[in-house]
Scaffold this motif. Structure first.
Motif, PDB file in Angstrom:
ATOM      1  N   UNK A   1     100.843  74.279  37.353  1.00 51.04           N
ATOM      2  CA  UNK A   1      99.801  73.476  36.681  1.00 51.04           C
ATOM      3  C   UNK A   1      98.384  73.958  36.986  1.00 51.04           C
ATOM      4  N   UNK A   2      98.165  74.466  38.196  1.00 46.51           N
ATOM      5  CA  UNK A   2      96.824  74.951  38.547  1.00 46.51           C
ATOM      6  C   UNK A   2      96.435  76.128  37.669  1.00 46.51           C
ATOM      7  N   UNK A   3      97.316  77.110  37.537  1.00 51.71           N
ATOM      8  CA  UNK A   3      97.010  78.272  36.701  1.00 51.71           C
ATOM      9  C   UNK A   3      96.935  77.887  35.226  1.00 51.71           C
ATOM     10  N   UNK A   4      97.759  76.937  34.809  1.00 51.66           N
ATOM     11  CA  UNK A   4      97.685  76.472  33.427  1.00 51.66           C
ATOM     12  C   UNK A   4      96.345  75.788  33.148  1.00 51.66           C
ATOM     13  N   UNK A   5      95.843  75.044  34.147  1.00 56.27           N
ATOM     14  CA  UNK A   5      94.543  74.385  33.986  1.00 56.27           C
ATOM     15  C   UNK A   5      93.436  75.409  33.812  1.00 56.27           C
ATOM     16  N   UNK A   6      93.460  76.465  34.625  1.00 57.86           N
ATOM     17  CA  UNK A   6      92.450  77.509  34.494  1.00 57.86           C
ATOM     18  C   UNK A   6      92.514  78.150  33.114  1.00 57.86           C
ATOM     19  N   UNK A   7      93.735  78.364  32.600  1.00 52.51           N
ATOM     20  CA  UNK A   7      93.873  78.979  31.282  1.00 52.51           C
ATOM     21  C   UNK A   7      93.391  78.049  30.179  1.00 52.51           C
ATOM     22  N   UNK A   8      93.870  76.809  30.179  1.00 50.76           N
ATOM     23  CA  UNK A   8      93.522  75.890  29.098  1.00 50.76           C
ATOM     24  C   UNK A   8      92.073  75.435  29.157  1.00 50.76           C
TER      25      UNK A   8
ATOM     26  N   UNK B   1      85.527  62.556  28.482  1.00 51.38           N
ATOM     27  CA  UNK B   1      85.795  63.683  27.591  1.00 51.38           C
ATOM     28  C   UNK B   1      87.236  63.622  27.066  1.00 51.38           C
ATOM     29  N   UNK B   2      88.176  63.265  27.944  1.00 52.45           N
ATOM     30  CA  UNK B   2      89.558  63.089  27.495  1.00 52.45           C
ATOM     31  C   UNK B   2      89.654  61.975  26.459  1.00 52.45           C
ATOM     32  N   UNK B   3      88.959  60.885  26.695  1.00 54.73           N
ATOM     33  CA  UNK B   3      88.973  59.781  25.744  1.00 54.73           C
ATOM     34  C   UNK B   3      88.453  60.200  24.372  1.00 54.73           C
ATOM     35  N   UNK B   4      87.467  61.094  24.372  1.00 54.58           N
ATOM     36  CA  UNK B   4      86.892  61.553  23.124  1.00 54.58           C
ATOM     37  C   UNK B   4      87.715  62.616  22.423  1.00 54.58           C
ATOM     38  N   UNK B   5      88.823  63.038  23.030  1.00 51.01           N
ATOM     39  CA  UNK B   5      89.676  64.043  22.417  1.00 51.01           C
ATOM     40  C   UNK B   5      89.261  65.474  22.705  1.00 51.01           C
ATOM     41  N   UNK B   6      88.281  65.670  23.615  1.00 52.48           N
ATOM     42  CA  UNK B   6      87.828  67.019  23.966  1.00 52.48           C
ATOM     43  C   UNK B   6      88.648  67.514  25.168  1.00 52.48           C
ATOM     44  N   UNK B   7      89.898  67.839  24.918  1.00 53.74           N
ATOM     45  CA  UNK B   7      90.818  68.148  26.009  1.00 53.74           C
ATOM     46  C   UNK B   7      90.451  69.442  26.735  1.00 53.74           C
ATOM     47  N   UNK B   8      90.071  70.456  26.004  1.00 55.86           N
ATOM     48  CA  UNK B   8      89.673  71.705  26.643  1.00 55.86           C
ATOM     49  C   UNK B   8      88.431  71.532  27.490  1.00 55.86           C
ATOM     50  N   UNK B   9      87.454  70.777  26.975  1.00 54.52           N
ATOM     51  CA  UNK B   9      86.226  70.505  27.718  1.00 54.52           C
ATOM     52  C   UNK B   9      86.532  69.721  28.990  1.00 54.52           C
ATOM     53  N   UNK B  10      87.412  68.728  28.886  1.00 52.02           N
ATOM     54  CA  UNK B  10      87.786  67.929  30.049  1.00 52.02           C
ATOM     55  C   UNK B  10      88.545  68.772  31.076  1.00 52.02           C
ATOM     56  N   UNK B  11      89.391  69.681  30.609  1.00 53.88           N
ATOM     57  CA  UNK B  11      90.109  70.567  31.519  1.00 53.88           C
ATOM     58  C   UNK B  11      89.140  71.473  32.264  1.00 53.88           C
TER      59      UNK B  11
ATOM     60  N   UNK C   1      87.054  81.336  25.415  1.00 60.05           N
ATOM     61  CA  UNK C   1      86.324  81.897  26.548  1.00 60.05           C
ATOM     62  C   UNK C   1      85.687  80.834  27.421  1.00 60.05           C
ATOM     63  N   UNK C   2      84.427  81.054  27.765  1.00 58.14           N
ATOM     64  CA  UNK C   2      83.724  80.161  28.700  1.00 58.14           C
ATOM     65  C   UNK C   2      82.896  79.089  27.991  1.00 58.14           C
ATOM     66  N   UNK C   3      83.132  78.894  26.701  1.00 59.22           N
ATOM     67  CA  UNK C   3      82.332  77.913  25.948  1.00 59.22           C
ATOM     68  C   UNK C   3      82.479  76.498  26.501  1.00 59.22           C
ATOM     69  N   UNK C   4      83.684  76.143  26.953  1.00 56.76           N
ATOM     70  CA  UNK C   4      83.890  74.798  27.506  1.00 56.76           C
ATOM     71  C   UNK C   4      83.037  74.570  28.746  1.00 56.76           C
ATOM     72  N   UNK C   5      82.953  75.580  29.596  1.00 56.07           N
ATOM     73  CA  UNK C   5      82.148  75.448  30.811  1.00 56.07           C
ATOM     74  C   UNK C   5      80.669  75.303  30.467  1.00 56.07           C
ATOM     75  N   UNK C   6      80.216  76.089  29.471  1.00 55.28           N
ATOM     76  CA  UNK C   6      78.821  75.983  29.044  1.00 55.28           C
ATOM     77  C   UNK C   6      78.523  74.595  28.500  1.00 55.28           C
ATOM     78  N   UNK C   7      79.441  74.076  27.684  1.00 58.85           N
ATOM     79  CA  UNK C   7      79.250  72.743  27.098  1.00 58.85           C
ATOM     80  C   UNK C   7      79.280  71.652  28.167  1.00 58.85           C
TER      81      UNK C   7
END
Length: 288
Positions: free
Chosen positions: A28-35, A250-260, A49-55
């Motif tokens: 799960x840890x490596x999957x979290x980093x990927x997703x 973020x999870x509530x809003x449906x932004x799963x990648x951003x929340x991850x 890419x890194x767009x989620x981190x920027x956001x």
């Protein structure tokens, strides 16, 4: 060959635990980093890419979340260490009811965090809550514990301490009871008093217990979410928003990648604070 077979036979006992640890933690840890680098739903994903981190770092309340998380962790950690040590000393003294009192102190640890949050949320209601009603009997006007932006975070922190100090106390009881009696006998011969016993023997020789409480309480404070959400949902405004509550929104809003991505940032944040703290505390530990 016999030694090789013996070694393989020994490692076979570790295999079940290694498989469970890999499936539950490593994968799960490596999957979290990927997703965290994807825009994903339950049925599809796209690599971005890194767009989620920027956001995530552009989140308006993030700076408040980092500050609240750190303040909450420090306040709860310090209070659990101080109160846990004092209760540990008291509950290892020669009192007849210490067995019963130990149960009373530890009981809140066993209660559901959500239940505690709901109960204290009702008790801290500004007009109908038990706390302000009780203060009113003495002519004291109680504040809005969870509605005041300056009090809300500390109010939740005190509830966290009430719930978690029993666990810290148990650790201290174990640490204090492991101190050899010879130290107390030597102090008695030298004419030491109760303060000398506490400051010169119990405090330094229960350092390992203190280190354990500090690390566990600090990690718990940095990762805290359920109690805060049950009591305030991050309000009023952003007054009690912590990193974990921002991620949940973020999870509530449906932004799963951003929340991850937020979870990965929280993991790095906790590791960056706790790892050097642990190394520092271990260097200061006193051996019996």
């Amino acid at each position: 060959m016999t030694k090789v077979f013996k070694r393989i036979y020994t490692y076979n006992f570790l295999l079940p635990a290694a498989i469970i640890y890999t499936v539950i933690f490593i994968v799960p840890t490596f999957m979290s980093f990927f997703f965290s680098m994807t825009r994903w739903t339950l049925s599809d994903w796209h690599f971005i890419g890194l767009d989620n981190f920027t956001s995530f770092f552009e989140e308006p309340s993030l700076s408040i979340g980092f500050k609240n998380t750190f303040v909450y962790a420090v306040v709860t950690c310090v209070l659990k260490v101080v109160l846990g040590l004092l209760l540990g000393v008291f509950l290892t003294s020669k009192i007849k009811t210490k067995g019963y009192l130990r149960s009373v102190v530890f009981f809140p640890t066993l209660v559901s965090t959500i239940a505690v949050g709901i109960a204290f949320g009702m008790m801290m209601h500004p007009t109908t809550g038990l706390i302000n009603t009780s203060l009113g009997w003495f002519g004291i006007e109680g504040p809005d514990w969870l509605g005041n932006t300056k009090l809300a975070l500390l109010s939740v922190a005190f509830v966290d301490v009430w719930k978690g100090v029993g666990f810290a106390t148990v650790i201290y009881i174990a640490g204090i009871m492991s101190i050899p009696e010879e130290y107390y006998e030597a102090l008695q011969i030298d004419g030491g008093n109760a303060w000398n016993k506490f400051w010169s023997i119990i405090v330094p020789l229960s350092r390992s217990a203190t280190n354990a409480v500090i690390v566990l309480a600090f990690i718990g404070g940095l990762r805290s979410f359920d109690l805060i959400w049950a009591m305030t949902r991050g309000g009023p405004g952003f007054a009690t928003d912590v990193i974990a509550s921002i991620i949940y929104k973020q999870y509530q809003g449906g932004f799963y990648g951003l929340a991850t991505a937020g979870n990965v940032i929280l993991f790095v944040f906790v590791t960056a604070l706790v790892f050097p703290l642990t190394r520092y505390l271990n260097r200061k530990e006193v051996d019996l």
